[in-house]
Design an enzyme around this catalytic site. Structure first.
Site, mmCIF file in Angstrom:
data_model
loop_
_atom_site.group_PDB
_atom_site.id
_atom_site.type_symbol
_atom_site.label_atom_id
_atom_site.label_comp_id
_atom_site.label_asym_id
_atom_site.label_seq_id
_atom_site.Cartn_x
_atom_site.Cartn_y
_atom_site.Cartn_z
ATOM 1 N N ASN A 182 0.865 -1.179 0.000
ATOM 2 C CA ASN A 182 0.000 0.000 0.000
ATOM 3 C C ASN A 182 0.904 1.232 0.000
ATOM 4 O O ASN A 182 1.519 1.552 1.014
ATOM 5 C CB ASN A 182 -0.885 -0.035 1.261
ATOM 6 N N TRP A 183 0.961 1.906 -1.139
ATOM 7 C CA TRP A 183 1.877 3.057 -1.260
ATOM 8 C C TRP A 183 1.308 4.310 -0.600
ATOM 9 O O TRP A 183 2.017 5.313 -0.486
ATOM 10 C CB TRP A 183 2.170 3.337 -2.735
ATOM 11 N N LYS A 184 0.051 4.286 -0.242
ATOM 12 C CA LYS A 184 -0.608 5.440 0.389
ATOM 13 C C LYS A 184 -0.401 6.700 -0.466
ATOM 14 O O LYS A 184 -0.305 6.597 -1.690
ATOM 15 C CB LYS A 184 -0.089 5.629 1.817
ATOM 16 N N HIS B 287 -9.139 0.765 5.276
ATOM 17 C CA HIS B 287 -7.840 0.976 5.931
ATOM 18 C C HIS B 287 -8.042 1.891 7.142
ATOM 19 O O HIS B 287 -8.860 2.809 7.106
ATOM 20 C CB HIS B 287 -6.849 1.592 4.944
ATOM 21 N N GLU C 185 -6.457 4.305 8.255
ATOM 22 C CA GLU C 185 -6.297 5.741 7.997
ATOM 23 C C GLU C 185 -7.570 6.323 7.382
ATOM 24 O O GLU C 185 -7.938 7.467 7.646
ATOM 25 C CB GLU C 185 -5.081 5.966 7.076
ATOM 26 N N GLU D 280 -5.100 -5.489 10.772
ATOM 27 C CA GLU D 280 -4.074 -4.468 10.952
ATOM 28 C C GLU D 280 -4.301 -3.748 12.286
ATOM 29 O O GLU D 280 -5.078 -2.786 12.350
ATOM 30 C CB GLU D 280 -4.152 -3.449 9.815
ATOM 31 N N GLY E 69 2.710 1.802 10.768
ATOM 32 C CA GLY E 69 3.607 2.936 10.584
ATOM 33 C C GLY E 69 4.343 3.340 11.850
ATOM 34 O O GLY E 69 4.970 4.403 11.902
ATOM 35 N N SER F 254 3.819 -2.687 10.256
ATOM 36 C CA SER F 254 5.280 -2.658 10.393
ATOM 37 C C SER F 254 5.950 -3.985 10.030
ATOM 38 O O SER F 254 6.916 -4.397 10.671
ATOM 39 C CB SER F 254 5.687 -2.211 11.803
ATOM 40 N N GLY G 96 2.958 -1.348 4.290
ATOM 41 C CA GLY G 96 2.985 0.082 4.014
ATOM 42 C C GLY G 96 4.395 0.538 3.700
ATOM 43 O O GLY G 96 4.904 0.389 2.584
ATOM 44 N N GLY G 97 5.083 1.084 4.713
ATOM 45 C CA GLY G 97 6.397 1.701 4.524
ATOM 46 C C GLY G 97 7.382 0.859 3.727
ATOM 47 O O GLY G 97 8.047 1.362 2.813
HETATM 48 C C1 PEP Z 1 -0.496 -0.227 6.258
HETATM 49 O O1 PEP Z 1 -0.601 0.969 6.078
HETATM 50 O O2 PEP Z 1 -1.397 -1.000 5.889
HETATM 51 C C2 PEP Z 1 0.676 -0.715 6.953
HETATM 52 C C3 PEP Z 1 0.676 -1.946 7.388
HETATM 53 O O3 PEP Z 1 1.720 0.183 7.097
HETATM 54 P P1 PEP Z 1 3.170 -0.133 7.703
HETATM 55 O O4 PEP Z 1 3.646 -1.402 7.052
HETATM 56 O O5 PEP Z 1 3.998 1.049 7.317
HETATM 57 O O6 PEP Z 1 2.998 -0.296 9.165
#
Ligand code: PEP
Length: 249
Positions: free
Chosen positions: A9-11, A94, A96, A166, A172, A212, A233-234
């Site tokens: 997920n590049w957000k 998600h 966010e 999640e 994040g 993460s 994500g990251g």
């Molecule tokens: C996400 O945004 O779905 C996520 C899992 O982010 P991260 O891997 O950065 O925690």
């Protein structure tokens, strides 16, 4: 057997030239696992990513969509529009989007219905906040998120649903659920599905972990029997790291 999936997920990251670079980097990577691989660029780069990754086995997916067919919803994108450019999977719910854009179980139920009406697959996200976990309420929170948004579905619809657990406190933050915490929750989710729909849906539904996940912890998390992959994500913003996670299976 249920599928293994690793989705990035590049957000709201990567302008056009950065997207071009990351897509090129991804094409240089070699997959040595059986996981399905997906990436979710921003809307403005979605069609470009579809054409750049055509002929590879990396699927381009969307980060969100609206629940209506079309109409006066300024700034929104419909399931039909995604379908029309070759996007067949969409991330929904998600944390966010729940936190910053007021998405609720009720609006997400409508979005899920809309994906199904348009032949799309959804990656449905949910998870508890830190306060819920500290109070020991994580299972009750997760159960209600799943029930409220998804339990109106027929059993047959579940072949189009991927779940992504999640925990909000792990997204994040660099803080990951331990492999045992992830396994416990995934087993609980599968039991929740089994109680409602029976063995077939429970055993065939892919349940991803997100929060993460990095190259150095993916193997241990993915080693758990009820963890079928990850929403990343990251670490999905660097092709090498992302593929190290893909290849952790
Ligand atoms: C996400 O945004 O779905 C996520 C899992 O982010 P991260 O891997 O950065 O925690």
């Amino acid at each position: 057997m249920r599928k293994h999936i690793v989705a990035g997920n590049w957000k709201m990251n990567n302008n056009h030239s950065e997207t071009h670079q990351l897509l090129s980097d991804l094409k240089q990577q070699t997959k040595s696992s059986n996981a399905e691989v997906m990436v979710a660029p921003t809307y403005v780069n979605l069609q470009y990513a579809v054409s750049e990754l055509g002929g590879t086995d990396i699927e381009v997916i969307a980060q969100n969509m609206h629940f209506a067919d079309n109409g006066a919803y300024t700034g929104e994108v419909s399931a039909n529009m995604l379908n029309s450019i070759g996007v067949k999977t969409v991330i929904l719910g998600h944390s966010e989007r729940r936190a910053y854009f007021n998405e609720t179980d009720e609006s997400l139920a409508k979005k899920v219905d809309q994906t199904l009406a348009n032949g799309l697959r959804s990656i449905f996200c949910f998870g508890e906040e830190l306060a819920d976990r500290k109070a020991g309420n994580q299972e009750a929170v997760v159960e209600s998120q799943i029930k409220n948004a998804l339990f109106h579905l027929e059993a047959s619809a579940w072949q189009h649903i991927v779940l992504a657990y999640e925990p909000v406190w792990a997204i994040g933050t660099g803080e990951t659920a331990t492999p045992e915490q992830a396994q416990d929750m995934h087993a609980f989710i599968r039991k929740t599905l089994r109680d409602k729909y029976g063995d077939e849906v429970a055993e065939n539904t892919t349940i991803l972990y997100g929060g993460s996940v990095k190259p150095n912890n993916a193997k241990e998390i993915f080693g758990k029997p009820d963890v079928d992959g990850g929403l990343i994500g990251g670490a999905s913003l660097k092709a090498e790291d992302f593929f190290a996670i893909v290849n952790a299976f």
